[in-house]
Design an enzyme around this catalytic site. Structure first.
Site, PDB file in Angstrom:
ATOM      1  CE1 TYR A 142      -3.267  -3.028   0.582  1.00 15.91           C
ATOM      2  CE2 TYR A 142      -4.667  -0.988   0.963  1.00 15.91           C
ATOM      3  CZ  TYR A 142      -4.463  -2.663   1.134  1.00 15.91           C
ATOM      4  OH  TYR A 142      -5.866  -2.472   0.706  1.00 15.91           O
ATOM      5  CE  LYS A 189       1.858 -17.916  -2.267  1.00 17.64           C
ATOM      6  NZ  LYS A 189       1.089 -19.795  -2.535  1.00 17.64           N
ATOM      7  CG  ASP A 221      -1.418 -20.771  -1.016  1.00 17.65           C
ATOM      8  OD1 ASP A 221      -1.404 -20.213  -0.116  1.00 17.65           O
ATOM      9  OD2 ASP A 221      -1.165 -20.905  -1.667  1.00 17.65           O
ATOM     10  CG  ASP A 245      -7.960  -4.596   1.519  1.00 19.44           C
ATOM     11  OD1 ASP A 245      -8.910  -4.041   2.253  1.00 19.44           O
ATOM     12  OD2 ASP A 245      -7.725  -4.679   0.502  1.00 19.44           O
ATOM     13  CG  ASP A 249     -13.400  -6.843   2.133  1.00 19.58           C
ATOM     14  OD1 ASP A 249     -12.889  -6.251   3.463  1.00 19.58           O
ATOM     15  OD2 ASP A 249     -14.061  -6.622   0.816  1.00 19.58           O
TER      16      ASP A 249
HETATM   17  C1  IPM Z   1     -10.609  -1.521   4.168  1.00 14.92           C
HETATM   18  C2  IPM Z   1     -10.635  -0.415   2.665  1.00 14.92           C
HETATM   19  C3  IPM Z   1      -9.535   0.551   2.703  1.00 14.92           C
HETATM   20  C4  IPM Z   1      -8.263  -0.625   2.261  1.00 14.92           C
HETATM   21  C5  IPM Z   1      -9.197   1.501   0.889  1.00 14.92           C
HETATM   22  C6  IPM Z   1     -11.022   1.886   1.148  1.00 14.92           C
HETATM   23  C7  IPM Z   1      -8.449   1.665   0.791  1.00 14.92           C
HETATM   24  O1  IPM Z   1     -10.616  -1.278   1.911  1.00 14.92           O
HETATM   25  O2  IPM Z   1     -10.968  -0.304   5.105  1.00 14.92           O
HETATM   26  O3  IPM Z   1     -10.413  -2.494   4.226  1.00 14.92           O
HETATM   27  O4  IPM Z   1      -7.978  -0.948   1.594  1.00 14.92           O
HETATM   28  O5  IPM Z   1      -7.582  -0.353   3.499  1.00 14.92           O
HETATM   29 MN    MN Z   2     -10.661  -3.883   2.160  1.00 13.20          MN
END
Ligand code: IPM
Ligand code: MN
Length: 355
Positions: A142, A189, A221, A245, A249
């Site tokens: 990032y 990884k 993975d 990240d 999710d």
């Molecule tokens: C999160 C979001 C952010 C990230 C984006 C919006 C930059 O997806 O907080 O997980 O990738 O960190």
């Molecule tokens: Mn995210």
């Protein structure tokens, strides 16, 4: 206690869900004799429109002067559909994380007994899931060097980590594991990436300081797969920024809706609390956003920034009660059942807290 809280509603449904969290926090303050001073400030697209910067210095000063930051969401489709846009709302989020030194993102995934059938996974697989990801938040790909070469026809992003960056995140992971079931999983990884090998080396060295913690090392993975097979086999997981990240999710839907999971970002300055979900622009103005992730983020704020555990517990209790009673937004309603708007859910929680 006097609590000074920076309030960054941000974009999309951010203001809607933040409004509910403020409502609940104010009731908690009344009930437990605290005084909350809210300090609103601009971020994201709203800040770009006002001053041309998604994380203006004025906002940074408000955050630094506060005891904690409560944050909504960032992002606007106007920018997503314009690859040439020079300033993007998301840059504000990254700048904020970096400038506030928020290197550890605490993202829990837990299930609510009343919602087990809302999960895309089978009930028997997810029952008892209660895990926490510690995602490194201010390093890696990032923030690494990136660019184009060969007349723009080749692009690169680099993932760089220093031992110190890994160590400070891993120490938080070990400490958290000590307060839980003493199980820590390092996700990397290392069979391919040099940065992952440094992660593994660093965590292995720390093991001797925490002899009671049982550490496992798993490739990202494989974790992506096991997370949906046996989520309840994990407890504390530590990982680098991009892996974290993606995996958080994935993990967030185990509970049944992305609108449920809170998060905290901690580091060198004060901590920031935000829902895991994004700005959900399609839902703006419809009153359908689920406010619970933000309300539970406020609970985390009471607990982690102020040590106010009873206050946090009171919020969790009414959230559970509202779920049991089906006072939920559309994303959680059973087919054909009545559902409630964002503010109706907030009002219901207020009513429960006042009882
Ligand atoms: C999160 C979001 C952010 C990230 C984006 C919006 C930059 O997806 O907080 O997980 O990738 O960190
Ligand atoms: Mn995210």
């Amino acid at each position: 206690m006097d609590l000074k809280i920076a309030l960054l509603a941000g974009d999309g449904i951010g203001p809607d869900v933040i409004e509910q969290a403020v409502k609940i926090s104010n009731v908690i303050a009344d009930k437990f004799n605290h005084i909350i001073e809210w300090k609103p400030a601009l971020t994201g697209a709203a800040a770009i429109d006002a001053v041309g910067d998604p994380y203006p210095d004025e906002t940074h000063q408000v955050c630094l002067a506060a005891d904690a930051v409560l944050f909504g969401a960032i992002g606007h489709p106007r920018f997503d559909n314009d690859p040439s846009a020079k300033v993007r709302p998301e840059q504000g989020l990254l700048k904020m994380r970096k400038k506030l030194g928020l290197f550890a993102n605490v993202r829990p995934t837990f299930t609510f007994p009343s919602l087990l059938d809302k999960s895309p996974l089978k009930k028997e697989r997810i029952e008892g899931t209660d895990l926490i990801f510690l995602r490194e938040l201010t390093g890696g790909i990032y923030f690494g060097e990136r660019g184009r070469k060969h007349n723009g026809n080749t692009a690169f992003d680099t993932c760089t980590y220093s031992r110190i960056e890994i160590e400070r995140l891993a120490i938080k992971g070990f400490e958290l594991a000590m307060n839980r079931s003493k199980k820590l999983c390092c996700v990397d990884k290392a069979n391919v990436l040099e940065s992952s090998r440094l992660w593994r080396e660093t965590v292995q060295e720390l093991e001797k300081d925490y002899p009671e913690v049982e550490v496992s090392y798993e490739f990202v993975d494989a974790v992506a797969m096991r997370l949906v097979q046996w989520p309840n086999s994990y407890d504390v997981l530590i990982t680098e920024n991009l892996f974290g990240d993606i995996l958080t999710d994935e993990a967030s839907v185990i509970s049944g809706s992305m609108g449920l999971m809170p998060s905290a970002s901690i580091g060198t300055e004060n901590a920031l609390y935000e829902p895991i979900h994004g700005s959900f622009p399609q839902a703006v103005g419809l009153g359908i956003a689920n406010p619970l992730a933000t309300i539970l983020s406020a609970a985390m704020m009471f607990e982690m920034s102020f040590g106010l555990n009873e206050e946090g517990a009171a919020i969790r209790r009414v959230v559970n009660e509202s779920l049991l009673e089906g006072k939920v937004t559309e994303d959680l309603a059973k087919k054909g059942d009545k559902f409630y708007s964002t503010s109706e859910v907030g009002d219901y929680l207020v009513k429960l807290l006042k009882e």
